[in-house]
Structures are given as structure tokens and as C-alpha cells.
Write a protein that holds these residues in place. Structure first.
Motif, mmCIF file in Angstrom:
data_model
loop_
_atom_site.group_PDB
_atom_site.id
_atom_site.type_symbol
_atom_site.label_atom_id
_atom_site.label_comp_id
_atom_site.label_asym_id
_atom_site.label_seq_id
_atom_site.Cartn_x
_atom_site.Cartn_y
_atom_site.Cartn_z
ATOM 1 N N THR B 179 0.834 -1.193 0.000
ATOM 2 C CA THR B 179 0.000 0.000 0.000
ATOM 3 C C THR B 179 0.867 1.241 0.000
ATOM 4 O OG1 THR B 179 -1.516 -1.288 1.328
ATOM 5 C CG2 THR B 179 -1.943 1.052 1.151
ATOM 6 N N ALA B 180 1.917 1.235 0.817
ATOM 7 C CA ALA B 180 2.786 2.409 0.913
ATOM 8 C C ALA B 180 3.462 2.688 -0.427
ATOM 9 C CB ALA B 180 3.829 2.193 2.005
ATOM 10 N N ARG B 183 0.902 4.116 -2.810
ATOM 11 C CA ARG B 183 0.562 5.497 -2.483
ATOM 12 C C ARG B 183 1.664 6.446 -2.909
ATOM 13 N NH1 ARG B 183 -1.881 5.200 3.632
ATOM 14 N NH2 ARG B 183 -3.768 4.047 3.145
ATOM 15 N N LEU B 186 1.543 7.011 -6.530
ATOM 16 C CA LEU B 186 0.378 7.816 -6.907
ATOM 17 C C LEU B 186 0.654 9.296 -6.657
ATOM 18 C CD1 LEU B 186 -2.515 7.736 -7.922
ATOM 19 C CD2 LEU B 186 -3.294 7.419 -5.592
ATOM 20 N N VAL B 187 1.306 9.614 -5.529
ATOM 21 C CA VAL B 187 1.645 11.010 -5.245
ATOM 22 C C VAL B 187 2.616 11.519 -6.306
ATOM 23 C CG1 VAL B 187 2.871 12.524 -3.650
ATOM 24 C CG2 VAL B 187 1.222 10.855 -2.785
ATOM 25 N N GLY B 190 0.721 12.289 -9.386
ATOM 26 C CA GLY B 190 -0.068 13.508 -9.264
ATOM 27 C C GLY B 190 0.798 14.744 -9.395
ATOM 28 N N VAL B 191 1.957 14.723 -8.728
ATOM 29 C CA VAL B 191 2.884 15.858 -8.803
ATOM 30 C C VAL B 191 3.358 16.031 -10.242
ATOM 31 C CG1 VAL B 191 5.150 16.664 -8.077
ATOM 32 C CG2 VAL B 191 3.589 15.668 -6.401
ATOM 33 N N ALA B 194 0.676 17.642 -12.320
ATOM 34 C CA ALA B 194 0.498 19.060 -11.975
ATOM 35 C C ALA B 194 1.600 19.904 -12.606
ATOM 36 C CB ALA B 194 0.488 19.232 -10.460
ATOM 37 N N ARG B 310 -1.069 -1.363 -9.641
ATOM 38 C CA ARG B 310 -2.372 -1.559 -9.030
ATOM 39 C C ARG B 310 -3.001 -2.886 -9.449
ATOM 40 N NH1 ARG B 310 -5.438 2.287 -6.339
ATOM 41 N NH2 ARG B 310 -7.633 1.770 -6.267
#
Lengths: 64, 829
Positions: B179-180, B183, B186-187, B190-191, B194, B310
Motif C-alpha cells: 500500500t505504501a 501510495r 500515486l503522489v 499527481g505531482v 500538476a 495496481r
């Protein structure tokens, strides 16, 4: 056009807010399971809500 | 005599027909709803009628169809041992964590599969004092529970859930690491998006005329702004690519072979050169900038990686969940006679272990007390349960069926036969050559080709126009960066395996998908794979009423043959009296007002009269085919004969026919008696069949086939298949298989039977076709791009338009692939 000197950093600041929110949501585990919450909405619970003593909100895990 | 008389249409339903309400097989005595749908029990029928009356029937069906089925093929009965494990202080220390309101623990809940399950499980805080919160993660069947250890024991939570048919298992602690990792990726993604979005924003301004005069202050500011955003995009977002590229360069250097360079190398090269050249152009104020292309490239690649991770996790957790079904504790009888629960690892030779009926033996040993029957199918493939008594040797991994026994351990842990098998399976896992997919294999060639082209472009433009040389070389490296190529394989396979998981087919490695399409020899296990793996009524002759009477009597017996008859016929509501079981022969008694005798043919003949010759020859034929012959006499007259055996799965014939039609060689390898195996093979039209094969010999047989150049798909379900599953090019564990088989297999099917295997082979073929199509598309794109770059036609604007276009085409085609579509639809009506 000089207004861009303000507008572009402003856009960047907004994006930063978005990234920060996203990072919080990921670490909160909101993307770990994207199916169950959608089903949970469909279940209307007509009984009393459970005691909300920290049980409902998943606290961020130490591994996050 | 028959008190329940369902209307003929429902009664005609086959026992395998799913119940209209709960989906379980209706069995021999279905109960109709008001509208005539078959249900398995009165409860289901009443609920279904109530739902229909309230106008909610359609909604219920829709809700039920909303979520993927994660129900395991074999419903798990709550085991006292697993519940006891939840309360052990060591487990509480290791697996729970302190939170506000008590302690938090992750548990696997087996059997959850729909929205209604979510509702029921999350009712826990209302129902049990001391439970503060319960959140169920449905796709992963994981329950996060907040509870107060002073007020409620976890075993009570388990017991409450088991009332509704959910089995609770402790989850393994390493689940959190996956999970870590997901995650953090995923961050990163996202960065990256952006940053890419903002860089594109500025790039639009540059493309629409801002860069007409590169020395204008606004244009300079725009470039510096893009550079500032590209630095984190490359340094943070692309870090995983640089890390892996560096590792592959080092491996290639150590092995002196370009074959070790994988696709991350040209990706990292393209990103580095694009970003470096743009940075240099910004600092010097001359030349083109590629910031937007580079940033979008990084974000798109991270997206593909995340999707892949995933979908992999989904399959990994499904196997994890099944692994959690194995109790890691045993009941040890202490010197003072008390029975205590201890870790399996803490058991020693000569310890006395108690095994209640229904539990799996934790050690090899000798029966010290009691007698029972053991199901050895998982270990030996022998379908018929064997009787054991004091002094008999028994093996870990077998299941105690009838009554509690105590065992004096002779071997524990890895020294047991099953332990040795598992150890080999794990070793095999580590020693196995890593499967490299085609896209990664060509990584080295790709690097060489790109470098050669870069050298060619450099020399060409040195000769034509030296000033433009760096720009064109950079353009070449950016446009040939294999973004689409790098995304194609993982994305297509991620989509395919995600869909497959929904259809109950879990693929553990991408390599398995590819090898599944290359298989030319299929080796099938018999017990549990081609057959149901348990005693069932297979054949019968005579009066149907007599069978029902016999079933009513057999409901009072514990013998597996008796239970098979009860399962097949259901139980009449008739008074049963004067029951007398004659050991080794059969059972007699009075059902209603009929005197019924059920048992061995010779014994029944002695109790009544001689069987008709036709029945006698039928019994002999069934015995030849490995079934147990049984006779029934009613009121002193032989009334029926039946054969109870391990029945062929209905879909096995179609599977074998299809495999043979495709030109694949089909073999059967089984540990069961050679005559039984031969009978099954004859029925299916398989010529190569061997019985009495030990687990080790199975592995050797598969290896021998491979030595002859065959690509082998091994299909099995038991511990006895595990070594062969691991040895084979592709190992497939079928529904209801044992843990060892799941560990060893490359793919496993959670639906019952072998029908999903056909879906898996079809789906793998379509997935690989999609992968190949995407690879050619992206290679074609890179070739055109490279040609244009050599000719000096690629400007930043062209690159900025071409790269996302190619990536989008790959994503679109990967999502539109037909693989596992049909299975997916059939799952959610």
C-alpha cells in the motif's frame, strides 16, 4: 501582458494547493479502495449512527 | 411421504442451478418463489418474495451485480483454530496498532462479495460492544477494525461474522508495504501531472507567438519558469526511471552485454537529453526548449507504471488472502492433559497434537488415540478417504474428516513431506530465470539504434549546418524516447489482468500471460481438477424412491459414501428409527414404515435377495471405473444400485476436446490408482494418462516433457501438484485448490471448475495480440519520428503534439482490447 507575471505564479500557487490536497487524500487512504465507498452510498442506514469515537475516519497509517 | 412438493418446473432444475437469491446451488430439493424461481432454501425464497413485493427485487439484483465477485470457490466454515489465533497475545502485539479509541487491526474477511456484505460487516459497531469502527475494503476483502481489547475479543468479532458465513483470517503484516509503495507512486504521478500541466500552460504561450522574439523579457521569464518546474519533474518524478536505468546499465556493464539494458535506459536517456538541452538553451538564451514534451512524457509513464502496480496488487492480494486460510497454530496436548494452542513452528518431535474433525493435520506422525478417516486428496490425489486407526502413519496437509484424533509427531515444519515440497517450490521460485518480455528484450537494441541514429544525425548536420546540429540531435533523442513503447506492454497487460481478476482469473506475472499463448502441451491433474475432488453419486439404477429412502437413512451416518448420497438426494422428512450401522458393511433401519438396508452389495444381498444380473454387471463396471458400488434393499427386496465416486466435472470434456482441436498434446498425471485414472482418461479421450504418480515424479514428468521441447501448461489443485506447477512453463491452480498449489502457480482460478481455463487461454491470446499490435504501432511511431528528426523536421511543437498523440493512441487501444470481455460480462449480468 505584464499581468502574466502575477497570473502565472498565481496559477502555480493554485496547482500547489491542488497537489497538497491530492497528497493528503492519497496518504489518507482515499485511493486505496475506490469501489466500496461507491457502494456504501447506496446503503441507507435507518438505525442510530454508531458511536463516532474515531472509528469512522481511518487515521493515517504510520507507513504513509 | 413427500411433504414438500415443489411445482414440476422448479423441481426439474438441475442441482447445480444457482439459487435465485443467494447464488448457491439449489440442490435436489429447490424451493420455489411466488414467481416460480428456484431457491436453495425457504429462507431465500421468503426474502426474495419479500423483496419482489416491496418492489426492490430489481434494485437488489442490480446492487448484487455492482461489485466483482471475490467469493472464494469453497465456502469456508469458521474454524475454531483460526479464531483462537486472533486472540493470541503475539498476534495482538504484532498486528494491531494504537489509535484514538482503542487498537486498530486489519483482517481478511472471506466470503464478502456485494454491497449487502459491506452493509452487514459495517454493522459491527452497532452489534458488538467494544467495536468502535469497521470499514470494509470490498475488492481486497479487507476489514479495518477499531476495537477496545479490554471490552471485546477479536475471536468474538470472528464468531459474530461467522454467523453470516464470513470467515475471518489474520492478515499478513507485509500488506502495508505494498500500500505504501502504491501510495507513493500515486503522489509522484499527481505531482508529475500538476507540473506537466503548468509547463504546458506556459508552452502554449510560447507556441502561440511568445517565442517569436526569444530575447523578449516575457519569453525569457516563461523559459525560466518552465525550467524551474522541470527540475522537480525530472528530479522527483523521473527518479525511478533513472534509478532503474542506472541499475540496468551497471548490470549490462558487469555482463558485458547490451541485452541487459532494458527499456528504462532509452527512456532515461531521452528525458536527460531533452531536459539538459532545454536547460542549456534557457541558460544561454539560444535554441529550442522541450520542457513540455519531457514533463508530459514523465507523467504518462508514471501513470502506466501506477496502473500496472495496481492491477498486480489485486492479484497479489487475492493469493495473499487465500494463503491466510492456513492456520499457523496447532493444538498441543501438554503433559498435564490440557490442550493449548501453540505456533506450528514451536512444535517438536514426539509432541502430542490434537486434530478435531474438519481440520488439517499440522505434523507428520503416528495416530496415538482415536480413529477417523483422512482426506489425502491434497497430498496424493487419492480421491477416496482412507480410514486410519491407532498406530497408522499420517501426513501433514491431509484433512481429518470424521472424528478427533491425537497424533504423536514424527516430523514437524520443513521436515514433513509437505514441508519439503513447499521448500522446493520456494527455491524454484528464486532460481527461475526471470521472464523478460519482448519490449524489455529489445531495450538494448533500441539504445544501440538510437545512439547510431544520433551519431548519423550529428555527422549529417555537421556537414550540412553545424549550428543546427545540437538541436536536431536533441530532437531525435526526445522524439525517439520510447514512451508509447514503454507504456504499451504494461498497460495492455494491466488492463487484461484487471479484467481477468474480475472474472476470477488471477495472473501472478506478466510472463505467464505470454507463455500461456505459447503452450503446446497441457498436463492435467485428475482429482479435483478434471473431477470434483470429492465423493458424489455418479451412477445409479433402480427405483428413485428407494434412493430417497436410502438418503434419509444415510443422513444418520458419517461415512463419505453416505454423505454423497445425502448431498445428491436431499433428506426426506420421514421418521427414521432402528438405525444399526454394521462396520465395514453398511447401515440398516426403518424409514417411515419401510425397512431399508444400504451398503456393500454382498452384504445387502445377504440381508435381502440376490441382485438382478444386469445390476450386478453394472456394479462391476462402476467398480472398474474406480467407484464404490453400493446396493439398496427396501422391505427385503433389492431396490436400487448406485456407484459413488469422484465425478467428472461437466465441463472437463469440452476443455479437453478444445485443447486437442487446437493441436495441443493433453496428458493426465495423477496420484490416484492407475485403473481409475485410465477410466477417466478413456472417458475424455486422452491417450497419455498415468496413475500412481508421486508428487516428485509429477515434477520429473513435466521436466521430461520440457526436455523434449514442449512448452507445458500444468493444471492442478493439490499439494501433490505444487512441484509440477512450479516446474511447468505455466502453472494454473484451479478453484478450491490448496494453498501450496496457489503458491506454486502462475495463475489461479477462483471460480469452480476448469471452464475459466478456457477463458484464461482465450484472454491471454487476445492480450498478447493487443500487446504486439501496440508494440508495432509505437515502434512505427518512433521510426517515423526518428526519420523526421534526422531530416531536421522535428520542432518542439511537433514533438509536443506527436508524443501525447502516440501515448493516447496506446492508452485507447489498450483499454479497447477485447481480452476477457466475455468472461467479464457473464460475471456481471
Amino acid at each position: 501582458m505584464n499581468v502574466l507575471y502575477i497570473l502565472v505564479p498565481l496559477a502555480l500557487a493554485l496547482a500547489l494547493c491542488g497537489v497538497a490536497a491530492f497528497r493528503w487524500a492519497v496518504r489518507d487512504g482515499q485511493f486505496d479502495d475506490v469501489e466500496t465507498p461507491a457502494l456504501r452510498v447506496l446503503l441507507d442506514d435507518d438505525s442510530d449512527p454508531p458511536p463516532r469515537s474515531g472509528g469512522d475516519s481511518l487515521s493515517p497509517n504510520s507507513d504513509a | 411421504m413427500t411433504t414438500l412438493a415443489p411445482p414440476p418446473d422448479v423441481r426439474a432444475a438441475a442441482p447445480e442451478t444457482p439459487c435465485a437469491h443467494c447464488g448457491l446451488p439449489v440442490g435436489r430439493r429447490p424451493v420455489p418463489t411466488a414467481s416460480g424461481e428456484p431457491c436453495c432454501c425457504t429462507g431465500c425464497a421468503v426474502v426474495r418474495d419479500a423483496l419482489a413485493e416491496a418492489g426492490l427485487g430489481a434494485t437488489f439484483d442490480r446492487l448484487r451485480g455492482l461489485s466483482p465477485s471475490t467469493r472464494s470457490a469453497r465456502p469456508q466454515s469458521p474454524e475454531a483454530l483460526a479464531l483462537a489465533e486472533l486472540d493470541r497475545p503475539a498476534f495482538l502485539d504484532a498486528s494491531t496498532r494504537e489509535v484514538a479509541g482503542g487498537r486498530e487491526v486489519d483482517l481478511f474477511v472471506d466470503g464478502v462479495h456485494c454491497a449487502a456484505c459491506v452493509w452487514l460487516v459495517e454493522r459491527l459497531p452497532h452489534e458488538l460492544d467494544g467495536v468502535a469502527g469497521a470499514r470494509l475494503d470490498l475488492p481486497r476483502a479487507r476489514l479495518t477494525l477499531t476495537f477496545d481489547p479490554q471490552r471485546v475479543a477479536l475471536s468474538d468479532v470472528g464468531k459474530w461474522l461467522s454467523r453470516f458465513g464470513y470467515a475471518v483470517r489474520p492478515s499478513r503484516p507485509d500488506a502495508g508495504q505494498a500500500t505504501a509503495a502504491e501510495r507513493s507512486l500515486l503522489v509522484r504521478m499527481g505531482v508529475a501531472w500538476a507540473l506537466a500541466g503548468n509547463i504546458m500552460l506556459v508552452a502554449f504561450a510560447l507556441y502561440s507567438g511568445l517565442d517569436a522574439d526569444p530575447s523578449a523579457p516575457l519569453a525569457t521569464a516563461a523559459r525560466w519558469f518552465s525550467l524551474a518546474l522541470t527540475v522537480p519533474a525530472v528530479g522527483y518524478g523521473a527518479a525511478p526511471f533513472f534509478r532503474r536505468a542506472w541499475a540496468s546499465v551497471r548490470a549490462a556493464w558487469a555482463a558485458r552485454s547490451v541485452r541487459h539494458l532494458h527499456l528504462d535506459t532509452p527512456i532515461a536517456l531521452g528525458i536527460a537529453v531533452g531536459a539538459g538541452q532545454s536547460a542549456w538553451a534557457t541558460v544561454t538564451g539560444r535554441g529550442e526548449v522541450w520542457f513540455d514534451s519531457v514533463a508530459v512524457l514523465i507523467a504518462a509513464l508514471l501513470t502506466a507504471r501506477w496502473l500496472q502496480l495496481r492491477s498486480r496488487r489485486l492479484a497479489g492480494e487475492a493469493s495473499e488472502r487465500l494463503l491466510a486460510l492456513v492456520p499457523r497454530v496447532a493444538r498441543r496436548v501438554e503433559a498435564d492433559g490440557a490442550v493449548g494452542v501453540v505456533e506450528v513452528d514451536d512444535l517438536a518431535i514426539d509432541d502430542l497434537v490434537e486434530v478435531p474433525a474438519g481440520e488439517v493435520l499440522p505434523v507428520d506422525g503416528v495416530v496415538a488415540l482415536g480413529e477417523s478417516r483422512l482426506d489425502r486428496a491434497a497430498l496424493t490425489g487419492e480421491a477416496r478417504p482412507e480410514a486410519v486407526a491407532v498406530g497408522d502413519a499420517v501426513e501433514a496437509g491431509t484433512t481429518n474428516l470424521a472424528s478427533p484424533i491425537r497424533i504423536r509427531a514424527t516430523a514437524v515444519g520443513e521436515a514433513t513431506r509437505v514441508g519439503r515440497l513447499l521448500a522446493w517450490v520456494e527455491q524454484g521460485d528464486a532460481a527461475r530465470a526471470p521472464v523478460v518480455l519482448w519490449a524489455d528484450r529489445i531495450g538494448g537494441l533500441f539504445v544501440l539504434a538510437v545512439l547510431a541514429l544520433a551519431a548519423f544525425t550529428a555527422s549529417l548536420w555537421l556537414w550540412l549546418d553545424p549550428a543546427q546540429m545540437p538541436a536536431h540531435v536533441a530532437a531525435l533523442l526526445v522524439i525517439t524516447c520510447p514512451c508509447a513503447l514503454g507504456m504499451a506492454t504494461p498497460l495492455a497487460l494491466a488492463v487484461a489482468s484487471g479484467r481477468a481478476a474480475r472474472a476470477g482469473i488471477f495472473v501472478k506475472s506478466d510472463g505467464a500471460v505470454q507463455r500461456l499463448t505459447e503452450v503446446d502441451t497441457v498436463v492435467l491433474d485428475k482429482t479435483g481438477t478434471l473431477t470434483e475432488g470429492r465423493m458424489e453419486l455418479a451412477e445409479w439404477l433402480g427405483s428413485e424412491a428407494a434412493l430417497d429412502l436410502a438418503a434419509a437413512l444415510d443422513a444418520h451416518a458419517t461415512h463419505p459414501v453416505a454423505q454423497a448420497l445425502v448431498r445428491a438426494r436431499g433428506v426426506l422428512e420421514a421418521p427414521v428409527a432402528d438405525i444399526e450401522a454394521v462396520a465395514g458393511q453398511g447401515i440398516r433401519g426403518t424409514v417411515g414404515d419401510a425397512a431399508v438396508v444400504v451398503g456393500r452389495a454382498e452384504w445387502v444381498e445377504g440381508e435381502s435377495a440376490a441382485l438382478p444380473p444386469r445390476w450386478r454387471s453394472a456394479l462391476e463396471a462402476w467398480a472398474q471405473a474406480g467407484q464404490t458400488p453400493v446396493a439398496v434393499a427396501v422391505d427385503g427386496v433389492p431396490a436400487a444400485v448406485l456407484g459413488v465416486g469422484d465425478r467428472l466435472r461437466p465441463e472437463a470434456g469440452a476443455l479437453v476436446a478444445r485443447l486437442q482441436a487446437e493441436g495441443k498434446a493433453v496428458h493426465v498425471l495423477s496420484g490416484d490408482h492407475a485403473s481409475t485414472v485410465a477410466a477417466v482418461a478413456r472417458q475424455l479421450g486422452i491417450r497419455c494418462a498415468r496413475g500412481g504418480v508421486s508428487p516428485e515424479a509429477k515434477r520429473d514428468a513435466v521436466a521430461a516433457l520440457q526436455d523434449q521441447g514442449a512448452v507445458v501448461l500444468m493444471v492442478g489443485d493439490g499439494v501433490n501438484d505444487a512441484a509440477a506447477l512450479r516446474q511447468a512453463d505455466v502453472g494454473a491452480a484451479v478453484g478450491g485448490g490448496t494453498t501450496a498449489a496457489l503458491v506454486a502457480a502462475d495463475l489461479f482460478l477462483t471460480r469452480r471448475g476448469v471452464a475459466p481455463l478456457t477463458d484464461a487461454i482465450d484472454g491471454a491470446g487476445q492480450a498478447m495480440r493487443t500487446v504486439r499490435r501496440l508494440l508495432w504501432l509505437s515502434l512505427g511511431y518512433n521510426a517515423v519520428g526518428a526519420a523526421a528528426a534526422v531530416a531536421g523536421l522535428v520542432t518542439p511543437l511537433v514533438a509536443a503534439a506527436a508524443m501525447p498523440l502516440s501515448s493516447l493512441a496506446v492508452v485507447g487501444l489498450a483499454l479497447a482490447q477485447p481480452s476477457f470481455r466475455r468472461a467479464d460480462r457473464s460475471q456481471t449480468p
